[in-house]
Design a protein around this motif. Structure first.
Motif, PDB file in Angstrom:
ATOM      1  N   VAL A 414      -6.230   4.068   3.419  1.00 48.19           N
ATOM      2  CA  VAL A 414      -5.566   3.771   2.142  1.00 48.19           C
ATOM      3  C   VAL A 414      -6.575   3.271   1.121  1.00 48.19           C
ATOM      4  CG1 VAL A 414      -3.869   2.285   1.012  1.00 48.19           C
ATOM      5  CG2 VAL A 414      -3.329   3.349   3.199  1.00 48.19           C
ATOM      6  N   PHE A 415      -7.501   2.427   1.567  1.00 43.26           N
ATOM      7  CA  PHE A 415      -8.540   1.931   0.664  1.00 43.26           C
ATOM      8  C   PHE A 415      -9.423   3.093   0.187  1.00 43.26           C
ATOM      9  CE2 PHE A 415     -12.884   0.242   0.077  1.00 43.26           C
ATOM     10  CZ  PHE A 415     -12.630  -0.643  -0.963  1.00 43.26           C
ATOM     11  N   ARG A 565       5.400   5.786   0.731  1.00 43.64           N
ATOM     12  CA  ARG A 565       6.123   4.574   1.138  1.00 43.64           C
ATOM     13  C   ARG A 565       5.278   3.708   2.061  1.00 43.64           C
ATOM     14  NH1 ARG A 565      12.217   5.469   2.672  1.00 43.64           N
ATOM     15  NH2 ARG A 565      12.076   6.073   0.498  1.00 43.64           N
ATOM     16  N   SER A 566       4.633   4.339   3.050  1.00 45.81           N
ATOM     17  CA  SER A 566       3.765   3.559   3.948  1.00 45.81           C
ATOM     18  C   SER A 566       2.520   3.083   3.202  1.00 45.81           C
ATOM     19  CB  SER A 566       3.368   4.399   5.156  1.00 45.81           C
ATOM     20  OG  SER A 566       2.691   5.574   4.758  1.00 45.81           O
ATOM     21  N   PHE A 567       2.035   3.870   2.227  1.00 48.04           N
ATOM     22  CA  PHE A 567       0.928   3.416   1.384  1.00 48.04           C
ATOM     23  C   PHE A 567       1.302   2.128   0.664  1.00 48.04           C
ATOM     24  CE2 PHE A 567      -1.451   7.672   0.521  1.00 48.04           C
ATOM     25  CZ  PHE A 567      -1.847   7.677   1.843  1.00 48.04           C
ATOM     26  N   GLY A 568       2.535   2.082   0.172  1.00 43.09           N
ATOM     27  CA  GLY A 568       2.964   0.912  -0.592  1.00 43.09           C
ATOM     28  C   GLY A 568       2.861  -0.370   0.205  1.00 43.09           C
ATOM     29  N   LYS A 569       3.249  -0.319   1.478  1.00 41.34           N
ATOM     30  CA  LYS A 569       3.169  -1.516   2.325  1.00 41.34           C
ATOM     31  C   LYS A 569       1.719  -1.958   2.516  1.00 41.34           C
ATOM     32  CE  LYS A 569       7.364  -0.175   4.810  1.00 41.34           C
ATOM     33  NZ  LYS A 569       7.939   0.252   6.117  1.00 41.34           N
ATOM     34  N   LEU A 630       4.893  -1.305  -7.432  1.00 45.94           N
ATOM     35  CA  LEU A 630       4.687  -2.338  -8.447  1.00 45.94           C
ATOM     36  C   LEU A 630       5.500  -3.608  -8.184  1.00 45.94           C
ATOM     37  CD1 LEU A 630       4.659  -0.218 -11.737  1.00 45.94           C
ATOM     38  CD2 LEU A 630       2.710  -1.237 -10.569  1.00 45.94           C
ATOM     39  N   GLU A 631       6.446  -3.537  -7.246  1.00 50.00           N
ATOM     40  CA  GLU A 631       7.266  -4.716  -6.933  1.00 50.00           C
ATOM     41  C   GLU A 631       6.413  -5.910  -6.525  1.00 50.00           C
ATOM     42  OE1 GLU A 631      10.455  -5.435  -6.912  1.00 50.00           O
ATOM     43  OE2 GLU A 631      11.534  -3.551  -7.153  1.00 50.00           O
ATOM     44  N   ILE A 632       5.207  -5.650  -6.040  1.00 47.56           N
ATOM     45  CA  ILE A 632       4.348  -6.742  -5.578  1.00 47.56           C
ATOM     46  C   ILE A 632       3.927  -7.630  -6.740  1.00 47.56           C
ATOM     47  CG2 ILE A 632       2.273  -5.334  -5.819  1.00 47.56           C
ATOM     48  CD1 ILE A 632       2.954  -8.071  -3.190  1.00 47.56           C
ATOM     49  N   ILE A 633       3.892  -7.100  -7.953  1.00 49.59           N
ATOM     50  CA  ILE A 633       3.389  -7.887  -9.087  1.00 49.59           C
ATOM     51  C   ILE A 633       4.292  -9.086  -9.375  1.00 49.59           C
ATOM     52  CG2 ILE A 633       2.870  -7.823 -11.554  1.00 49.59           C
ATOM     53  CD1 ILE A 633       1.851  -5.019 -11.214  1.00 49.59           C
ATOM     54  N   PRO A 634       5.617  -8.897  -9.603  1.00 48.70           N
ATOM     55  CA  PRO A 634       6.444 -10.099  -9.819  1.00 48.70           C
ATOM     56  C   PRO A 634       6.477 -11.022  -8.614  1.00 48.70           C
ATOM     57  CG  PRO A 634       7.810  -8.122  -9.640  1.00 48.70           C
ATOM     58  CD  PRO A 634       6.393  -7.660  -9.770  1.00 48.70           C
ATOM     59  N   VAL A 635       6.414 -10.445  -7.412  1.00 48.84           N
ATOM     60  CA  VAL A 635       6.396 -11.292  -6.211  1.00 48.84           C
ATOM     61  C   VAL A 635       5.166 -12.192  -6.214  1.00 48.84           C
ATOM     62  CG1 VAL A 635       6.196 -11.268  -3.698  1.00 48.84           C
ATOM     63  CG2 VAL A 635       7.765  -9.685  -4.835  1.00 48.84           C
ATOM     64  N   MET A 636       4.010 -11.599  -6.497  1.00 48.40           N
ATOM     65  CA  MET A 636       2.779 -12.377  -6.514  1.00 48.40           C
ATOM     66  C   MET A 636       2.762 -13.377  -7.665  1.00 48.40           C
ATOM     67  SD  MET A 636       0.846 -11.721  -3.970  1.00 48.40           S
ATOM     68  CE  MET A 636      -0.623 -12.516  -4.587  1.00 48.40           C
TER      69      MET A 636
END
Length: 1064
Positions: A414-415, A565-569, A630-636
């Motif tokens: 993924v990286f 989807r798996s990339f997102g995780k 992008l959901e990770i942004i508000p979570v972070m």
């Protein structure tokens, strides 16, 4: 006959045939893409009614058409099944209709394409015309292969059992048993039998793309056959030609399978229409060597893939041919090749992405090497992603174990994917900039080179030559001619211009070797400058749009869409470790841009009305996966917010100190906390930059405003936080006023600190955090009030409140209960019998600082709603008390009392009958009035927030006043709430009722006063002592008039002597 004339007629005939045939084939390819998008859309929205077993009794398969009456008889007369039937029809009728239209569209497509193919076979040389034309070959292959893909995906996404139930249900409900294509639609929807046994068991990979596995696909496809001659001709064409001319983009022969991957997918599908090819070992050996020699997991339509190691198990020739390419040793060699490339390529990419290396000049000078690097990265990525998802466990284990040996896992891939996409984005951006300025660069270099040549020519001319310089007429003429030749080079004629430029540069290098030139540094400098400008002209000439086309082809990653989807995780985990990864997300999304373009190519070329619907579907899928990442942004952001809040609490407030000791200065610097805050704010800035880059990059690509989307997610998260945090302030029902006040104080402190943090964030992220916070807090309070109103209608109580506002109101109502407290108007608060304050203005001031004006208004609206319900309840109770006998007694009392302006003839004895009404049955009504008054008093304090002018250290409950409100109640009620409650109740009727009540109270007080002061001779035993009754009744009436806004003149006109006595 004239041969040339015959050739002209043949060319005219071919042209007219093409104009007739190709639009029709284009229409088929366009329709097939539209049908597939509709299938994918419906398969992603299958109603739950068709997934569970609850509705199975009313869902039938195709056996229904054999004896429909028998099936209908099982439902008729059965109430439960009829209810299920109605629910199914109401909730799923739209979906069933869309599926019916899809099935009809598939059948119609086959019928019309079959007719078109038969016409091709029947016409003179029409098939040869189509296959000899590049566009014709492409469209014919796509028209056939896309229909096969449609059938395979239909079986993969919507199994036969589901298809049968949907078709039968729609036909039953719409009663379209005689639909034109009902028989072929039943054939389409019929269950495709799958042989069982260990041979056909597959193992799902851990992070599978959309791998399709269907047993005996040829049986499924041959339900709707095509002419064998056409299919075989297309297969041979696919086998031998480069259908889309992509080999030129992959010059390395080792990359041939990737170059031909698109037509390899079509070939895989069409082979099932002619399964004899699959059993022919010689033919399959040739096909596998050309298309599948180093790949056994291949895409056949966009991101849907098949594993040839299992898909061809039933075909002897195909299985034997592919098995020779699947030996453990060969697979390990492929793994070694690609895993070793990943390490080397990752290092090279990271070096290039270092600051300052990738510039326009670097791209201009190294365009071919960069293109080769990008090509190699994508080929290794493609192979690893596809083959790590193989459905053959043995092969998948070999691939993954090889990765483990090279210390390359899924996160490393993924990286690598992320870095590759970033390199592609930056290189393409610079290349586009170079192309935009290519013409200007050419002209500037051309002009500069010509000027340099002219200056050098003048240098060797007689007038300009130095005194010691010998006139060189031959060199002067040559330079003059060179200048003219440079000016004559045509930019549009790339080949001719390149040859001229190379010849000029070669000649100049030869001139540099002359003895006279070597000795003259100034001339050498001129020649060097001329060569440099010619080199820039050559570089500008090498910049062309074909390179961008090659770039787009080799960077296409639509095959990897199933892994997003798996990339997102994995990306979430990566971003948690390093926030700068957010800056690479836009380039990551752009790598899948062909997901939006590829399905629309034929549809847009056909100018089909399906363009908008198909585009909307793929855009929505693209948008959904982007937002999931992008959901990770508000979570972070909120995680950092909590971290910053805890750090702020740990900071010592040294700014409040007037003096700091020198020895303690180091302690007050608090370096660890300051570093922690700086790091947190740096992360926030990185996220802000990532949001800005994403907004700029995705603008115009999809209908997503990243800033607005982030705002919506922040709002959702804030609502969750408000609900969770404020629920933590709930208290048990047994706590006192001190605990309640302390809890509200803590809550106010928390809310204020949250608001201050929002102000900090607002300066780092370009979003109106404080405005959003205020709006969402307002919405939360209003929503809480609405929820409590809805719950109160059901239970008429707040003891089990689910929201902060309901819980708070429950505590307030309990502390101000009229049977346990007394409202003291001068103190604007409630006190107990010992004179201790239970609730007052101080609490409401604190509450206002916590929830703000909107919270107070929400609480007020909730109180108003409760009052309305209490009034309705009080009216119902009163109606239940006023039975026929009571109404008769009241009429007698009305006659006995006479007009309110005069005294009753019987005097004090006229009120004996009134005492009969005051019994235990009237207590609920009095309590309702007291509750209404309590709520009204709370509303007054909320609205006005009265300030107390002084403090009363001790005030004992007046038990004499309480007896007026409930004579027989063991626990007395507070005086003020009952007065206000009664007035509120009377206000719901005609205003004359209020006036009459005051007048009759005045009449009662006059009679009691005369009885008390001897004005009326009353020898009978009095049930009530007149003197205390006069004082209490007069105080009640004055209190009533004051709170209800009744003019004092009305009471004074009725009681002038008594009022003056009381005032004195």
């Amino acid at each position: 006959m004239n041969p040339s004339g015959d050739e002209g007629e043949d060319e005219t005939l071919q042209k007219s045939d093409q104009e007739l045939l190709f639009p029709e084939l284009l229409n088929f390819a366009s329709r097939a893409q539209a049908l597939i998008s509709e299938l994918l859309l419906l398969s992603g929205r299958i109603p739950p009614e068709f997934r569970g077993g609850r509705y199975d009794p009313v869902l039938f398969d195709l056996r229904y058409f054999d004896s429909p009456d028998d099936f209908e008889a099982t439902i008729e007369g059965n109430g439960e099944l009829e209810v299920l039937e109605d629910q199914l029809r109401e909730s799923c009728s739209v979906f069933m209709q869309r599926f019916f239209l899809l099935a009809n569209g598939i059948v119609t497509y086959h019928q019309e394409l079959l007719k078109c193919l038969n016409d091709l076979l029947g016409g003179a040389s029409l098939m040869e015309i189509v296959l000899s034309n590049e566009k014709g070959r492409q469209l014919l292959a796509e028209s056939l292969a896309l229909f096969g893909c449609l059938l395979l995906l239909l079986e993969h996404r919507m199994g036969g059992s589901l298809r049968e139930k949907l078709l039968v249900a729609h036909v039953r409900y719409v009663r379209c048993f005689n639909a034109p294509n009902i028989e072929p639609m039943c054939l389409l929807c019929r269950v495709h039998p799958s042989p069982l046994g260990p041979l056909h068991q597959t193992h799902s990979p851990p992070w599978s793309s959309s791998i399709v596995f269907i047993q005996k696909p040829e049986d499924l496809l041959l339900r709707f056959p095509f002419p064998k001659q056409v299919v075989e001709s297309v297969i041979i064409c696919l086998r031998d030609c480069d259908l889309y001319n992509l080999v030129c983009h992959y010059p390395d022969p080792e990359h041939r399978t990737v170059a031909l991957a698109s037509q390899a997918g079509w070939l895989y599908v069409l082979l099932f229409y002619s399964p004899e090819f699959l059993h022919n070992g010689f033919v399959m050996r040739e096909i596998i060597d050309r298309f599948f020699k180093d790949s056994w997991v291949v895409p056949f339509f966009m991101y849907f893939t098949v594993d040839l190691s299992t898909s061809w198990d039933a075909y002897k020739g195909a299985k034997a041919s592919i098995s020779s390419c699947l030996s453990s040793l060969f697979v390990r060699d492929l793994c070694q090749l690609h895993y070793s490339k990943v390490k080397d390529l990752t290092f090279e990419i990271c070096s290039l992405l270092s600051d300052g290396i990738l510039t326009r000049d670097y791209v201009l000078n190294n365009s071919q090497s960069l293109l080769s690097l990008v090509r190699n990265c994508n080929i290794s990525l493609r192979w690893l992603l596809l083959h790590r998802s193989s459905s053959d466990k043995k092969l998948r284990d070999i691939v993954t174990s090889a990765g483990t040996a090279h210390q390359i896992d899924e996160e490393s891939i993924v990286f690598f994917f992320l870095r590759t996409s970033q390199l592609e984005f930056e290189v393409k951006q610079l290349y586009v900039e170079l192309l935009d300025g290519n013409g200007t660069m050419w002209q500037e270099s051309k002009h500069s080179a010509s000027e340099c040549v002219q200056e050098l020519s003048k240098y060797y001319s007689g007038p300009q030559a130095l005194s010691w310089k010998i006139k060189e007429e031959s060199l002067e003429d040559w330079l003059r001619n060179l200048s003219m030749e440079i000016c004559s080079v045509d930019y549009t004629k790339i080949g001719n211009a390149s040859r001229k430029l190379y010849h000029m540069m070669f000649t100049l290098k030869e001139i540099e070797q002359f003895h006279e030139i070597k000795e003259n540094l100034q001339t050498k400098q001129f020649l060097s400058r001329i060569q440099k400008h010619l080199q820039h002209m050559l570089e500008a000439l090498n910049l062309h749009h074909d390179a961008l086309l090659t770039f787009s082809v080799v960077t296409d990653a639509v095959y990897a869409w199933g892994f997003v989807r798996s990339f997102g995780k994995k990306l979430w985990k990566k971003i948690e470790q390093d926030s700068s990864v957010v800056l690479n997300l836009p380039s990551f999304f752009l790598k899948f841009q062909s997901m939006l373009d590829a399905p629309l190519l034929r549809i847009s070329q056909n100018c089909s009305p399906d363009l908008s619907s198909v585009s909307a579907y793929y855009s929505s899928e693209y948008l959904t996966h982007i937002c999931a990442v992008l959901e990770i942004i508000p979570v972070m952001l909120f995680r950092i917010l909590d971290d910053v809040a805890s750090t702020f609490q740990a900071l010592q407030p040294f700014h409040l100190l007037n003096r700091i000791e020198k020895d303690r200065l180091q302690d007050f610097m608090q370096l660890d906390q300051q570093f922690h805050l700086t790091k947190a704010f740096g992360q926030i800035s990185t996220f802000s930059q990532g949001i800005l880059v994403a907004s700029q990059t995705l603008h115009g690509l999809i209908n997503l405003d990243v800033k607005n989307w982030l705002e919506s997610k922040v709002r959702e998260e804030l609502l969750k936080r408000f609900d969770n945090r404020l629920k933590s302030f709930f208290l048990s029902s047994s706590v006192g006023f001190e605990d309640l006040e302390m809890n509200v104080q803590k809550m106010a402190t928390y809310i204020l600190s949250e608001f201050h943090l929002m102000e900090y964030f607002q300066g780092l992220i370009h979003i109106q955090w404080t405005h959003i916070w205020e709006e969402e807090f307002t919405a939360f309070l209003q929503d809480s009030a609405q929820k409590e109103r809805d719950d109160y209608v059901q239970v008429n109580d707040f003891s089990s409140a689910q929201t902060f506002l309901g819980h708070l109101l429950h505590r307030i109502l309990k502390l101000t209960n009229p049977s346990q407290s007394m409202y003291i108007e001068p103190m604007s608060g409630w006190f107990d019998a010992a004179g201790h304050e239970l609730l007052g203005l101080r609490f409401f001031d604190l509450l206002e600082s916590c929830v703000g004006p909107v919270g107070m208004a929400s609480l007020d609206s909730l109180l108003a709603f409760i009052i309305m319900n209490k009034l309705e309840h009080a009216l119902k109770v009163l109606k239940s008390l006023l039975d026929a006998r009571c109404l008769e007694d009241l009429q007698m009392l009305d006659v006995a009392l006479g007009p309110a302006s005069s005294l009753p003839l019987l005097g004090w004895s006229s009120y004996k009958q009134m005492a009969k009404f005051v019994d235990m049955s009237w207590e609920p009504w009095v309590e309702s009035l007291a509750c209404i008054g309590q709520l009204q008093l709370l509303r007054c304090l909320i609205a006005l927030k009265l300030k107390s002018a002084g403090k009363l250290p001790r005030y004992v409950l007046d038990t004499h006043l309480s007896t007026l409100t409930s004579r027989m109640k063991k626990v007395p009620l507070d005086f003020s709430p009952v007065v206000i409650g009664l007035g509120t109740f009377l206000r719901q009727f005609n205003p004359t009722y209020m006036v009459q009540y005051v007048q009759y109270m005045c009449q009662y007080i006059k009679i009691a006063a005369e009885a008390a002061f001897g004005g009326i001779d009353e020898t009978a035993k009095r049930p009530i002592e007149p003197m205390p009754e006069v004082l209490k009744s007069a105080f009640w009436l004055l209190h009533f008039c004051k709170h209800m806004g009744i003019p004092e003149e009305l009471a004074h006109s009725c009681l002038p002597p008594l009022v003056s006595v009381l005032q004195a």
